[in-house]
Design a protein around this motif. Structure first.
Motif, mmCIF file in Angstrom:
data_model
loop_
_atom_site.group_PDB
_atom_site.id
_atom_site.type_symbol
_atom_site.label_atom_id
_atom_site.label_comp_id
_atom_site.label_asym_id
_atom_site.label_seq_id
_atom_site.Cartn_x
_atom_site.Cartn_y
_atom_site.Cartn_z
ATOM 1 N N ASN A 212 0.689 -1.160 0.103
ATOM 2 C CA ASN A 212 0.045 0.029 0.121
ATOM 3 C C ASN A 212 0.844 1.069 -0.027
ATOM 4 O O ASN A 212 0.501 2.495 0.289
ATOM 5 N N TYR B 71 -3.069 9.621 -3.968
ATOM 6 C CA TYR B 71 -4.122 8.363 -4.082
ATOM 7 C C TYR B 71 -5.358 8.935 -3.189
ATOM 8 O O TYR B 71 -6.134 7.958 -2.717
ATOM 9 N N LEU C 147 -15.711 -2.628 -6.439
ATOM 10 C CA LEU C 147 -14.485 -3.179 -6.459
ATOM 11 C C LEU C 147 -14.301 -4.124 -7.649
ATOM 12 O O LEU C 147 -13.102 -4.420 -8.088
ATOM 13 N N MET D 132 -10.395 3.897 0.670
ATOM 14 C CA MET D 132 -9.891 2.729 -0.134
ATOM 15 C C MET D 132 -8.962 2.992 -1.194
ATOM 16 O O MET D 132 -7.684 2.312 -0.919
ATOM 17 N N HIS D 133 -8.948 3.796 -2.167
ATOM 18 C CA HIS D 133 -8.023 4.332 -2.792
ATOM 19 C C HIS D 133 -6.793 4.711 -2.372
ATOM 20 O O HIS D 133 -5.660 4.174 -2.633
ATOM 21 N N PHE D 134 -7.032 5.545 -1.012
ATOM 22 C CA PHE D 134 -5.732 6.039 -0.640
ATOM 23 C C PHE D 134 -4.975 4.847 0.187
ATOM 24 O O PHE D 134 -3.843 4.704 0.230
ATOM 25 N N MET D 135 -5.826 4.461 1.277
ATOM 26 C CA MET D 135 -5.485 3.269 2.211
ATOM 27 C C MET D 135 -4.716 1.875 1.571
ATOM 28 O O MET D 135 -3.623 1.412 2.151
ATOM 29 N N PHE D 136 -5.262 1.673 0.218
ATOM 30 C CA PHE D 136 -4.515 0.562 -0.428
ATOM 31 C C PHE D 136 -3.628 1.108 -1.371
ATOM 32 O O PHE D 136 -3.470 0.227 -2.489
ATOM 33 N N GLY D 137 -2.904 2.263 -1.119
ATOM 34 C CA GLY D 137 -1.810 2.817 -1.730
ATOM 35 C C GLY D 137 -2.263 2.954 -3.586
ATOM 36 O O GLY D 137 -1.588 2.851 -4.107
ATOM 37 N N GLY D 138 -3.485 3.358 -3.834
ATOM 38 C CA GLY D 138 -3.940 3.660 -4.924
ATOM 39 C C GLY D 138 -4.175 2.521 -5.860
ATOM 40 O O GLY D 138 -4.478 2.655 -7.250
ATOM 41 N N ARG D 139 -4.133 1.386 -5.304
ATOM 42 C CA ARG D 139 -4.291 0.060 -6.199
ATOM 43 C C ARG D 139 -5.946 -0.304 -5.875
ATOM 44 O O ARG D 139 -6.271 -1.195 -6.932
ATOM 45 N N ALA D 140 -6.822 0.225 -5.300
ATOM 46 C CA ALA D 140 -8.140 -0.053 -5.412
ATOM 47 C C ALA D 140 -9.189 1.336 -6.034
ATOM 48 O O ALA D 140 -8.684 2.388 -5.498
ATOM 49 N N THR D 141 -10.020 1.246 -6.703
ATOM 50 C CA THR D 141 -10.993 2.137 -6.980
ATOM 51 C C THR D 141 -12.296 1.759 -6.671
ATOM 52 O O THR D 141 -12.711 0.321 -6.767
ATOM 53 N N PRO E 277 -14.480 7.583 -11.088
ATOM 54 C CA PRO E 277 -13.902 6.313 -10.432
ATOM 55 C C PRO E 277 -13.938 6.460 -8.962
ATOM 56 O O PRO E 277 -13.695 5.438 -8.344
ATOM 57 N N ASN E 278 -14.599 7.542 -8.495
ATOM 58 C CA ASN E 278 -14.405 7.590 -6.805
ATOM 59 C C ASN E 278 -16.006 7.468 -6.492
ATOM 60 O O ASN E 278 -16.936 7.502 -7.169
#
Lengths: 345, 328
Positions: free
Chosen positions: A118, A342, B72, B101-110, B165-166
């Motif tokens: 993350n 992010y 997701l 989610m987007h932030f906490m998962f390092g940009g890997r989830a939208t 996407p948010n």
């Protein structure tokens, strides 16, 4: 599969003849059994290393360790496919390792490094790997339970074969969304496997003082969801239950609920001084019911591996963790200039 | 251009986007056979079927969570919360989960999802069905909060919301549902995070959202006859807030009034005012900045009391006059 709580005495561990019989019935290969052992050793080493790193002052935030619960994680992973979805809880290291997560990236995240899963934004409590359908751990107790409804719904709408595995603890079962979600997955017959990992304590609250009627899994009856309550420290029993559950779900019959009774060795989190449970209880579980010890005994008695091989696999697992720490420690911190990234996609 | 209502404009957006993109589906309470508590989804069950107009049990937290889970996996859910007040039942899923989610998962989830919620007073629905909670939602970075004031904006912003996407909170106002306006039949979008000057004027900037925009425009029309020219700025998106447009407007007019129905204490007017007085354009301000929020009370049931609880045109007019005439 017993519906009463696993007592874990010598008698319950059973003879190796019984073990052989179950393994044969379940058509478990030697390789898969050795794989379970390796997974459990890896998780155990990860957790003890995490504790060591914390004691050494190398961990910034909190952590929730799953040592003692390894059989649940390993048993699930053998019963599901790698592309099945996983929604996890805060004590999630073991499940991620069992699902095949990159341990280097996990460790880097644990140490808050940019190379982590993350980018150091989540830490121990929020490790996720969307590439491998690992939808992450949740810091809100029970927060992932209702999200499994949406994942299951999308899988059904998209006519896909994967299922959603959603793991939570005994404490989470008392959140309101638990009941909302149980009702909806049953109503819509969604491909969701709910697993309640009952480690007997929600932080300090004993499950006997928190749950009006045990086992927790019997609540599934209220929603017409089939269920089982198993000895979560017996990896073969866990696998057996999960296999039945996964077959049920994949055949299109809807959700399934498994409760696995287990025990955590460490405190709830780093602040825990274990004031709410006797030392004798912890020692009893460690000495007499340890999932790795029990399984090792069977593997040796049934001559699937010998003492030397057992030690070698365990040593290899330890090496994986040591290497992961080296990788994580050598990784850079996130750059402060990326602080605002992010927030929005 | 055809004239349709605010409610029909939102329905048209949902309808057209569901035709265009098969990933879009609706979920919520009573949105199928009943057609939604306000009739907004009327006819959509027949057109799109039960799979895409998914009626749910009364489980607000899990309605939002279901949208998250589906998003997701690449779906484009549009959830309806029957009243904005019920967002508080699902706030964990919206604020602790979707927003982070987007932030906490390092940009890997939208998490591309929309949660529709009719808010506001004026319908005699009393304290638990009349709140304006957009200021609450503005405290959660990662969420987008949209608050349209016209049928035209409602359609264009809804199309943008679904394609974004948010996680988007789409705040509608119950009193505006019947308001008519010109809306193109075709596809068009309105950019998220961009305010609009609904009426230009040189004497004072009034920043208002949803139904207060309409009230402010009525007051502006009236005062114009006396030679007081009011500029009405509609943020349209509350989060992220387009402070730039607001600052430029205040720099031109030198006066500011912020009007909202949300309770005054902790309301977003404070945010707008802080942005203005904390910026270099403070030098251009000719009069004390003013805010006019809802009274700090729950919305009462009685018609007269309900009206008195939130800003009315007479209140807005009084505030504008006070500012223009240099009174405190």
């Amino acid at each position: 599969m017993s519906k009463d709580k696993g007592k874990g005495s010598e008698k319950d561990i059973g003879s190796h003849k019984l073990f052989d019989k179950r393994v044969k019935q379940l058509k478990m290969s030697d390789d898969s059994l050795i794989g379970l052992y390796r997974t459990m050793c890896t998780v155990r080493h990860f957790e003890y290393m995490a504790d060591k790193l914390y004691a050494a002052g190398k961990v910034h935030g909190t952590m929730h360790l799953s040592a003692g619960q390894e059989a649940v994680a390993a048993g699930i992973s053998l019963a599901v496919q790698p592309d099945d979805y996983l929604i996890n809880h805060h004590r999630g290291h073991g499940h991620f390792i069992a699902k095949g997560a990159d341990i280097n990236l996990m460790m880097a995240e644990f140490l808050g490094k940019d190379a982590g899963y993350n980018h150091g934004r989540g830490g121990s409590m929020h490790i996720a790997d969307f590439q491998s359908n690992n939808l992450g751990a949740n810091g809100i107790v029970g927060g992932g339970i209702p999200q499994a409804v949406g994942v299951g719904l999308a899988l059904k709408m998209q006519k896909r074969k994967e299922i959603c595995v959603c793991i939570f603890g005994d404490g989470a079962a008392n959140e309101g969304v638990f009941h909302e979600a149980m009702n909806m997955v049953a109503l819509w017959k969604l491909p969701v496997l709910y697993i309640c990992e009952n480690n007997k304590y929600g932080m300090s609250m004993d499950v006997d003082r928190a749950v009006a009627k045990l086992p927790i899994a019997q609540r599934a009856d209220a929603y017409g969801i089939p269920w089982a309550c198993v000895d979560g420290n017996d990896v073969v029993e866990v696998y057996d239950a999960m296999k039945t559950a996964v077959e049920h779900i994949r055949s299109g019959k809807g959700p399934y609920f498994v409760e696995a009774i287990t025990y955590r060795y460490f405190g709830h989190s780093k602040s825990d001084r274990n004031l709410y449970r006797p030392k004798e209880e912890i020692e009893d579980w460690k000495q007499n019911r340890d999932p790795i010890m029990r399984f090792t005994k069977h593997l040796l008695q049934s001559e699937i591996i010998d003492e030397g091989q057992a030690q070698e696999i365990n040593a290899q697992a330890e090496q994986v963790i040591i290497k992961a720490v080296e990788f994580a420690e050598a990784s850079p911190e996130p750059d402060v200039s990326t602080l605002m990234e992010y927030v929005y996609a | 251009m055809p004239e349709i209502t605010y409610l029909e404009a939102i329905r048209q957006a949902l309808w057209q986007e569901m035709k265009r993109d098969e990933r879009v589906f609706l979920l919520g309470e009573d949105i199928g056979r009943y057609g939604g508590a306000f009739g907004l989804t009327h006819g959509m069950l027949d057109e799109f079927g039960e799979e895409r107009v998914l009626e749910t049990p009364i489980s607000e937290a899990t309605i939002v969570a279901t949208a998250i889970g589906a998003a997701l996996l690449g779906m484009r859910p549009v959830a309806e919360l029957m009243f904005m007040d019920f967002v508080l039942l699902s706030l964990d899923q919206l604020a602790n989960q979707a927003a982070k989610m987007h932030f906490m998962f390092g940009g890997r989830a939208t998490v591309p999802m929309v949660v529709r919620m009719p808010g506001g007073s004026g319908s005699g629905a009393a304290s638990q069905h009349s709140q304006s909670l957009e200021s609450v939602l503005m405290q959660f970075p990662g969420l987008i909060v949209i608050n349209p004031s016209t049928p035209y904006d409602a359609k264009g912003l809804m199309l943008s919301a679904i394609r974004n996407p948010n996680p988007v909170c789409f705040v509608e106002h119950k009193v505006l549902y019947k308001m008519k306006g010109e809306v193109p039949e075709g596809d068009y979008t309105i950019p998220i995070g961009v305010a609009e000057i609904k009426r230009p004027g040189r004497d004072i900037t009034v920043v208002a959202n949803n139904v207060m925009v309409i009230k402010a425009l009525n007051v502006a029309e009236k005062l114009s006859k006396e030679g007081i020219e009011v500029e009405v700025v509609d943020p349209r998106t509350m989060l992220p807030l387009d402070t730039e447009t607001i600052l430029q407007s205040v720099a031109r007019t030198g006066r500011l009034l912020v009007v909202h129905e949300a309770c005054q204490t902790g309301g977003w007017a404070g945010e707008v005012i802080a942005s203005v007085v904390g910026s270099p354009i403070f030098d251009y301000i000719d009069a004390p900045v003013r805010r006019l929020g809802g009274k700090d009370i729950p919305i009462p049931y009685n018609r007269i009391l309900e009206k008195a609880a939130v800003p009315q045109e007479a209140d807005i007019e009084q505030e504008i006059r006070a500012s223009v005439e240099g009174r405190i």
